[in-house]
Structure formats: structure tokens, C-alpha cells
Motif scaffolding. Structure first.
Motif, PDB file in Angstrom:
ATOM      1  N   ALA A   1       0.835  -1.203   0.000  1.00  0.00           N
ATOM      2  CA  ALA A   1       0.000   0.000   0.000  1.00  0.00           C
ATOM      3  C   ALA A   1       0.870   1.255   0.000  1.00  0.00           C
ATOM      4  O   ALA A   1       0.582   2.221  -0.718  1.00  0.00           O
ATOM      5  CB  ALA A   1      -0.926  -0.018   1.217  1.00  0.00           C
ATOM      6  N   TRP A   2       1.926   1.252   0.802  1.00  0.00           N
ATOM      7  CA  TRP A   2       2.811   2.422   0.844  1.00  0.00           C
ATOM      8  C   TRP A   2       3.454   2.681  -0.518  1.00  0.00           C
ATOM      9  O   TRP A   2       3.559   3.823  -0.957  1.00  0.00           O
ATOM     10  CB  TRP A   2       3.905   2.222   1.897  1.00  0.00           C
ATOM     11  N   LEU A   3       3.885   1.627  -1.187  1.00  0.00           N
ATOM     12  CA  LEU A   3       4.499   1.790  -2.506  1.00  0.00           C
ATOM     13  C   LEU A   3       3.501   2.335  -3.519  1.00  0.00           C
ATOM     14  O   LEU A   3       3.825   3.215  -4.328  1.00  0.00           O
ATOM     15  CB  LEU A   3       5.074   0.460  -2.986  1.00  0.00           C
ATOM     16  N   VAL A   4       2.270   1.813  -3.466  1.00  0.00           N
ATOM     17  CA  VAL A   4       1.243   2.280  -4.398  1.00  0.00           C
ATOM     18  C   VAL A   4       0.900   3.740  -4.136  1.00  0.00           C
ATOM     19  O   VAL A   4       0.778   4.555  -5.072  1.00  0.00           O
ATOM     20  CB  VAL A   4      -0.021   1.392  -4.289  1.00  0.00           C
TER      21      VAL A   4
ATOM     22  N   VAL B   1       0.990  15.103 -13.137  1.00  0.00           N
ATOM     23  CA  VAL B   1      -0.165  15.483 -13.947  1.00  0.00           C
ATOM     24  C   VAL B   1      -0.652  16.879 -13.567  1.00  0.00           C
ATOM     25  O   VAL B   1      -0.879  17.743 -14.431  1.00  0.00           O
ATOM     26  CB  VAL B   1      -1.298  14.450 -13.785  1.00  0.00           C
ATOM     27  N   PHE B   2      -0.818  17.121 -12.256  1.00  0.00           N
ATOM     28  CA  PHE B   2      -1.307  18.423 -11.811  1.00  0.00           C
ATOM     29  C   PHE B   2      -0.314  19.527 -12.183  1.00  0.00           C
ATOM     30  O   PHE B   2      -0.703  20.610 -12.626  1.00  0.00           O
ATOM     31  CB  PHE B   2      -1.537  18.401 -10.304  1.00  0.00           C
TER      32      PHE B   2
ATOM     33  N   LEU C   1       1.310   6.810  -6.733  1.00  0.00           N
ATOM     34  CA  LEU C   1       0.169   7.629  -7.139  1.00  0.00           C
ATOM     35  C   LEU C   1       0.403   9.111  -6.827  1.00  0.00           C
ATOM     36  O   LEU C   1       0.021   9.983  -7.609  1.00  0.00           O
ATOM     37  CB  LEU C   1      -1.094   7.140  -6.429  1.00  0.00           C
ATOM     38  N   LEU C   2       1.031   9.396  -5.676  1.00  0.00           N
ATOM     39  CA  LEU C   2       1.327  10.779  -5.329  1.00  0.00           C
ATOM     40  C   LEU C   2       2.284  11.404  -6.341  1.00  0.00           C
ATOM     41  O   LEU C   2       2.087  12.548  -6.781  1.00  0.00           O
ATOM     42  CB  LEU C   2       1.926  10.855  -3.924  1.00  0.00           C
TER      43      LEU C   2
END
Length: 773
Positions: free
Chosen positions: A427-430, A441-442, A434-435
């Protein structure tokens, strides 16, 4: 082929003396600080009088320089420079004798590249002679306690020690001069255990202890006497004042000994703790240097509590402590991440302090009133040289010679291991991936499109676009940089030392000459010599001493204190010149305009403290009188017109807005307002301009004296059209929206009446709106 060690030694021998002497002939005498010392030296040599402060020896040597070489600025600075060179030689001898040649060379570089040392040896009011004299005492006292000598050698050693104490006392007084190193050596000799028979002669220890004890008794007696007259025991006389806080001396060291002060806490702890690879003599030296610095802190605080601003003379112990640490850390096989983080954070504090307070570099000089003019912009240069120091320190500490060659497969293997450990790590890697993707992108959208968001959000988004790139560069590029740095091997300390040389080069080549442009009257008198030539055109000095003129011109200079007398002098026939304080220009210009109908002609305005004015303009040289540029002949085109009258005495015609976003400004951004005023009656005395930008429970306050505080309203003349520009910064916490701009004139709690124009009923003109996005 020349090896690195020999090349480094030769470079040090060439660069350090060059940094000490470079340009001392090119910038003028700092007035009043150097000028007071120079005049005391001239008086001592010519009239036979003596100075009554701790600078007896320094003043005498400067006078000898004037008598031998001539009345020149560099002749007065030469004794300090020679004392600086002697200090470097003594420091080299001290460290080489107990820690080796390489550590000694490092100590010389550290010593010779700190602002505390450079400014003191390159300026007449500095304490370079005090540095040399105290180091002389420390070297000879430590040698008397550690060296096993013949009877003849002992006598010579004691004689050298006595000579050092005498010279240090004359240079600085007992309290500040010989006492700290004598106490340090004495305490060390009591605490040191002679387990190997190599701790020197016991007689030398007793002599140092007895001498130190006797000097302490004399100082205590002088402190108890608490007399205002000068005492060699103290190095001064009582003047009173508030005692300093405990951290004041630490702050002086932190700013004056930069950038090495950032490493000083780490180095001090390192030197304090015994090391298996460190020999006994080097450990003894380290402990003695720590005691020396500690006792100097105590004596500095005692002096500062009652006797004025003292110099901090223990710069050699500080340099020696850092040198011992650097010398040993270069050969350490393991990275030192905590030390790297501490030093990087402390250098960050130095960057902040030097940006907010440009006077930080000058705190090592024991004088008051050294305020860096706002026009001398130093923040960018200090950030660059300190940033280089932080970078090299960090690479030295995290890139030992044992650093392995990077392998991309290791990063991949690490990710696989984390993924295989369980769902939490997955979960931490994902989330991290994503961040980083969201930032990319932003940030891209903020760069290429108009998102109609708050400008501060857009600016942050544009920075976030580069975050994934930086992370990837750190993950894959930083190990390669560490590996490349580690390949320097035993020369890994060289980049750190060269970063210190970069700091010193900026000090001597740019920073000090830039300050001299304003602290010294040389530029003004040079301009007079250039423009007047050999014409013999008269020169006067208005409300300032003409003493400085004799150092730059042979033209007799008369002193004038009365404003009307000066105006009459400038109205006489022929070309005439005057040197005036910059702060008096507004009042003089007003009176001159009333008498002549024109602005005072300023021929040279390079200095923020003194101006050169002339009776008649010089062909090809524009008038540098800022008032002439800010008082217009006709109304220009104004962005936002107003028709406001204040008590039928001053009108506000309108204002211009210069916004970074065209029609808006963002939180945290700077913008400028330009006000156009017309004087219709007698200008009100004592009033200032207030600017309130209100909205959403917030207020930006722009109270100011017009034209950067240089042209108060009381000096305005009826009929004048005045342009007043000033800048404001929108606080970072301001929400998006439209803010109302109010303006007016105030004195204390009073506001000048608004007779006509848009206002809020409280004598505030509603000038317009400011859009914050």
C-alpha cells in the motif's frame, strides 16, 4: 609528477596570503570606524600622545606604517594583514607540532577563510594583532608544558612565553588577550595524566599555572575596582550598559565564523571524545583548544557586561577544532548521515540570517553602527557560497572512500523486497507512486493551462511538476554522485576547503569593496579629483568632518555647519564643490530651490551616506539628485485617476499598479504602487503616507515616508508634482478575493482631512481594488 598533497600545500601558501592582502589598497577608509583609528595613529606619531584604550599596540603600529610608507589606507591596514599572516604561521606551527602537517594546512584554510578573521585583519579597526598575540601565548604556553627541553631551551621557551604575554596584554588587555590560553593550558595540565612520560616538563606546567593564577588575581582586583579609567588588566574602562545574554557570544561565532561554524558543534563533540586512531598529542591539542575557546567565551562575556563590545580573539582554537575533525573524518570508512543533516540545517540557518540581516558577517568586528545599506544586495551571493559549502560538507560526510559503485538492479531488488513483505508495504508503494503521478499530472496542467485557481496554488503546482523528476534523480543519480565523490580518496576534503575559499573570495573581492563604497568617503573625493582636476576649485564639507579629505585630496577643505552659509557658498561665482550627508539633501534642496529656482546639482551619488554637489552642472554628467527625478514638470498618464484633496494643501491625482499577474497578484508575491501627488498649499509637517489594503478580516499596511523615506512631506514645495513609488508583499495566508485600497496622510493618531474625493468617512481615500488570486 606533483602529488596532490604537495599541490595543495602550494595552493594554500599562495591563496591565503592573497586573500588577506587583496584589494586593501583599492577601497577607502571606513568613516568613522577606521578613520578614528587612523587619526589616533597620526596623533600618536606626530604629537607624541597615547591612546587610552586596548588598541595601544595596534594604533602604534598603524602610526609606524604611516610614518614609513606614507598616509595611505593600505599603509594603515598593512600591520593588520601582516599580523594575520603571522597568525596563520603560528596556527600552522601549533597544529603541525601535535597533529601533523596535513591537519595544520587544513587549519590555516579554515582560519583564513572566515569573515571573523578576514575582516579583522583587513581593516584598521580590526583586531588582527590581537589574534596573533593571543595565538603566540597559546603556542608558547602549550609548548612549555608539553615539550621536553634542555635548560637553555626552557629559558628560551619561558622568554618567548613572557614576550607573548606582554604583547598580547598591550594589544588586547589581560582579560581578553593572554588570560584565556593561559587558563586553558593550565587547566589542561592539571587534568592531563602523564601515563607515558611524554607530557613535557612539570616546571613549565607550574610556571603556566602560577602565571595564569596571578593574572586572574589582577583581573579580579580590576573588576572589583570597577573604575571608568582604562586598565590594562581589563583592556578597557567601565562604561555600563546591559549585560549580554549567554548566547550573544555564540551568535557572534555562528555568524562570524561561517561557514565553518555550522560544523563546529559536530567537530567539538568529535574532538572531545577520545579516538583509538588519534595519537596522544593530537588529543591533548584538541582538549586544550576546546578549553581555550570556552575560557574565551567566559572572558568575552565578562568584558561585554561592563566594558563595551569586545573582539572575539579565539579564532585559532575554532579553526584548530574544525581542522582536527576534518583531518580525521576524511579517512572514516562509514558515512555520517546525522552529522551531514546537522551541518546542512545549520548552514540553512546561516543563509536565512545573512539574508534577513546582512550585517551578520560584520558582527565579528568590535564596533557599533555597521549597518549594510539596502542597496548592497548580498542575499543571493551568500546563498550561493553557503549552498556550495553545505553541498561539499554533505558529500564529504556521506561518501566515504569505501562507497560501492551504484547498480540500478539494487533499487529494483529493494522494491521487490518491499513488495514481497506484505500488504502494508504494498500500500505504501502504491500511495507513493500515485502521489508522484498526481504531482506530475497536476503540475503539467498548471504549466500549460489556466485552471482558474488561486495563483499560489498554481505556483505550487508548477513546482510539484518537477518533484517526481527530482525524486528519480535522487534515487538513481545521487548514488552516482556519492560514488564519484568517494573516488577522490584522501583528497575528499579538498572540495570543502575550496568552498571555504569561495566564501573568502566573495568577502574580499565583492562584499567588502561594495560596503566600502558607502562606508568610505573615497568615492566622493575621487569624483571631485576626477571632475575638478587641477583647477583648484574650492571644496567644503557640510556638517561632517573634513578630516577624511586629507587622505584623498590635497585641496584644502573648509568645514561649513550652517545651511544658509552653504547655499551662499554655492551661489558664488565660478564652480564650487561640497560634500554633504545624503540625509540632508532634501532640506538643502528645498532651500536651494527657493533661492535659485532649480534643483541642487548632485555630481556623484554612489554612496548612500555622502554626496558630492556642485554649484554648476558638469557637461556630460547628468544630475544624480533623486528629487529632480521624482518632481515632475507635467502630469503623466496615470492608470487609476483620482481627484482627492487633503485639507486643500495636497492633492492625490491617482496611482499606478504594477502587478506580477497583469491584473492580479498572488499570495506571497510582491507588487508596487506609484502615487502621484500635487502640492497645492503649505505642505503639512510631520505627516506620512498610510496605505491600508483591507478585506476578509485582513489588512496590508503600507505606512511610509515618501520616496523610500528620503523626501518627507515637510520638504515638499507648493506646485510640485511628486511621484512616490513603494512596494508591498501580499502575505502568504491571504485568501483569494478583491481587496479595497485605502490611502491617506497621518501624523501619530491624527489623519489629514479629506476635503474631496471618494473616502470612507474616516479620512481614508478609497482608491480602488486589488485583486488577489
Amino acid at each position: 609528477m606533483l602529488n596532490r598533497s604537495v599541490a595543495f600545500e602550494r595552493l594554500v601558501v599562495a591563496l591565503i596570503p592573497l586573500l588577506l592582502v587583496w584589494g586593501i589598497w583599492s577601497f577607502g577608509i571606513w568613516n568613522p570606524w577606521e578613520l578614528e583609528t587612523a587619526e589616533a595613529a597620526r596623533t600618536m606619531r606626530e604629537a607624541g600622545t597615547e591612546t587610552s584604550d586596548r588598541s595601544i599596540l595596534r594604533v602604534w603600529l598603524i602610526g609606524a606604517g604611516f610614518e614609513t610608507i606614507g598616509i595611505h589606507a593600505w599603509a594603515g591596514r598593512l600591520p593588520g594583514v601582516l599580523a594575520g599572516l603571522l597568525t596563520c604561521l603560528l596556527a600552522f606551527s601549533l597544529v603541525r607540532r601535535y597533529a601533523g602537517r596535513r591537519a595544520a594546512l587544513i587549519a590555516v584554510v579554515v582560519l583564513g577563510t572566515s569573515p571573523l578573521f578576514l575582516l579583522n585583519v583587513r581593516l584598521m579597526m580590526g583586531d588582527g594583532i590581537g589574534f596573533a598575540a593571543q595565538t603566540w601565548v597559546g603556542l608558547t604556553a602549550f609548548g612549555a608544558c608539553t615539550e621536553a627541553l634542555s635548560n637553555r631551551g626552557r629559558l628560551a621557551s619561558y622568554a618567548w612565553l613572557g614576550g607573548g604575554i606582554a604583547v598580547s596584554t598591550l594589544a588586547s588587555g589581560v582579560l581578553l588577550g593572554p588570560l584565556p590560553p593561559l587558563l586553558a593550558v593550565g587547566v589542561w595540565s592539571m587534568l592531563a595524566r602523564d601515563t607515558d612520560g611524554r607530557r613535557g616538563d612539570p616546571l613549565g606546567r607550574w610556571i603556566v599555572l602560577a602565571t595564569g593564577t596571578g593574572l586572574v588575581a589582577g583581573v579580579v582586583r580590576a573588576v572589583i575596582r570597577d573604575a571608568p579609567d582604562f586598565s590594562l588588566w581589563i583592556g578597557g574602562g567601565v562604561i555600563g550598559g546591559d549585560p549580554p545574554t549567554y548566547g550573544e557570544a555564540l551568535e557572534l561565532i555562528f555568524h562570524g565564523f561561517a561557514p565553518w561554524s555550522a560544523a563546529l558543534p559536530v567537530a567539538a563533540l568529535w574532538v572531545l571524545a577520545p579516538r583509538t586512531k588519534r595519537n596522544t598529542s593530537a588529543q591533548d591539542l584538541g582538549w586544550m583548544l576546546l578549553l581555550w575557546a570556552a575560557f574565551t567565551h567566559v572572558t568575552w562575556t565578562i568584558f561585554a557586561s561592563r566594558y563595551g563590545i569586545p573582539p572575539y580573539l579565539a579564532v585559532v582554537p575554532l579553526a584548530g577544532i574544525v581542522a582536527l575533525w576534518l583531518f580525521e573524518i576524511i579517512d572514516e570508512p562509514a558515512p555520517r548521515w546525522p552529522a551531514a543533516v546537522v551541518i546542512a540545517l545549520l548552514i540553512g540557518l546561516l543563509v536565512r540570517d545573512y539574508a534577513l540581516s546582512p550585517e551578520s558577517a560584520l558582527r565579528g568586528l568590535a564596533v557599533e553602527g555597521l549597518d549594510v545599506p539596502p542597496v548592497v544586495r548580498t542575499a543571493g551571493a551568500w546563498t550561493a557560497v553557503f549552498g556550495l559549502a553545505a553541498l561539499t560538507f554533505c558529500f564529504l560526510l556521506v561518501s566515504p572512500a569505501t562507497t560501492e559503485k551504484p547498480d540500478v538492479r539494487r533499487v529494483e531488488a529493494w522494491v521487490r523486497r518491499q513488495w514481497a513483505r506484505g500488504p502494508v508495504e504494498d500500500a505504501w508503494l502504491v500511495v507513493a507512486a500515485l502521489l508522484l503521478l498526481a504531482c506530475l499530472v497536476f503540475g503539467f496542467l498548471c504549466l500549460v493551462t489556466d485552471l482558474r485557481l488561486a495563483s499560489v496554488v498554481v505556483r505550487v503546482g508548477r513546482v510539484l511538476f518537477f518533484l517526481p523528476i527530482v525524486v528519480l534523480a535522487l534515487v538513481f543519480g545521487a548514488p552516482w554522485l556519492q560514488y564519484a565523490y568517494s573516488r577522490l580518496g584522501s583528497a575528499r576534503g579538498l572540495p570543502v576547503l575550496f568552498s571555504g575559499l569561495a566564501v573568502a573570495a566573495y568577502m574580499t573581492v565583492s562584499f567588502q569593496p561594495a560596503l566600502s563604497q558607502h562606508f568610505s568617503p573615497k568615492a566622493v573625493y575621487d569624483a571631485y579629483e576626477e571632475l575638478a582636476g587641477d583647477s583648484g576649485e574650492p571644496l567644503v564639507s557640510y556638517r561632517s568632518s573634513s578630516t577624511a579629505a586629507r587622505y584623498y585630496t590635497e585641496t584644502p577643505t573648509e568645514e561649513i555647519d550652517d545651511r544658509s552659509t552653504l547655499i551662499d557658498y554655492l551661489r558664488d561665482e565660478g564652480q564650487r564643490w561640497a560634500v554633504i550627508p545624503a540625509g540632508d539633501l532634501a532640506g538643502l534642496n528645498r532651500k536651494y530651490r527657493r533661492r535659485t529656482g532649480r534643483h541642487l546639482y548632485v555630481a556623484d551619488a554612489r554612496s548612500t551616506r555622502l554626496l558630492l554637489v556642485a554649484a554648476n552642472p558638469v557637461d556630460g554628467r547628468p544630475n544624480q539628485n533623486f528629487i529632480a527625478d521624482r518632481v515632475l514638470d507635467r502630469v503623466p498618464e496615470i492608470q487609476h485617476s483620482l481627484d482627492v484633496s487633503f485639507a486643500d494643501r495636497v492633492e492625490l491625482l491617482g496611482y499606478d499598479l504594477d502587478l506580477p499577474g497583469g491584473d492580479h497578484v498572488g499570495a506571497g508575491q510582491r507588487f508596487s504602487l506609484t502615487w502621484f501627488w500635487r502640492v497645492t498649499g503649505t505642505p503639512p509637517k510631520g505627516y506620512q503616507v498610510f496605505v491600508h489594503i483591507d478585506g476578509y478580516g485582513q489588512r496590508m499596511n503600507g505606512d511610509h515616508v515618501p520616496i523610500d523615506g528620503q523626501y518627507p512631506i515637510k520638504y515638499w514645495e507648493k506646485g510640485d508634482l511628486i511621484v512616490d513609488e513603494h512596494a508591498l508583499t501580499v502575505p502568504a495566508n491571504y485568501p483569494v478575493g478583491d481587496y479595497v485600497i485605502y490611502v491617506g496622510l497621518f501624523k501619530g493618531n491624527e489623519r489629514l482631512d479629506v476635503k474631496s474625493g471618494p473616502n470612507d468617512g474616516a479620512n481614508r481615500v478609497r482608491a480602488g481594488m486589488l485583486q488577489v488570486r
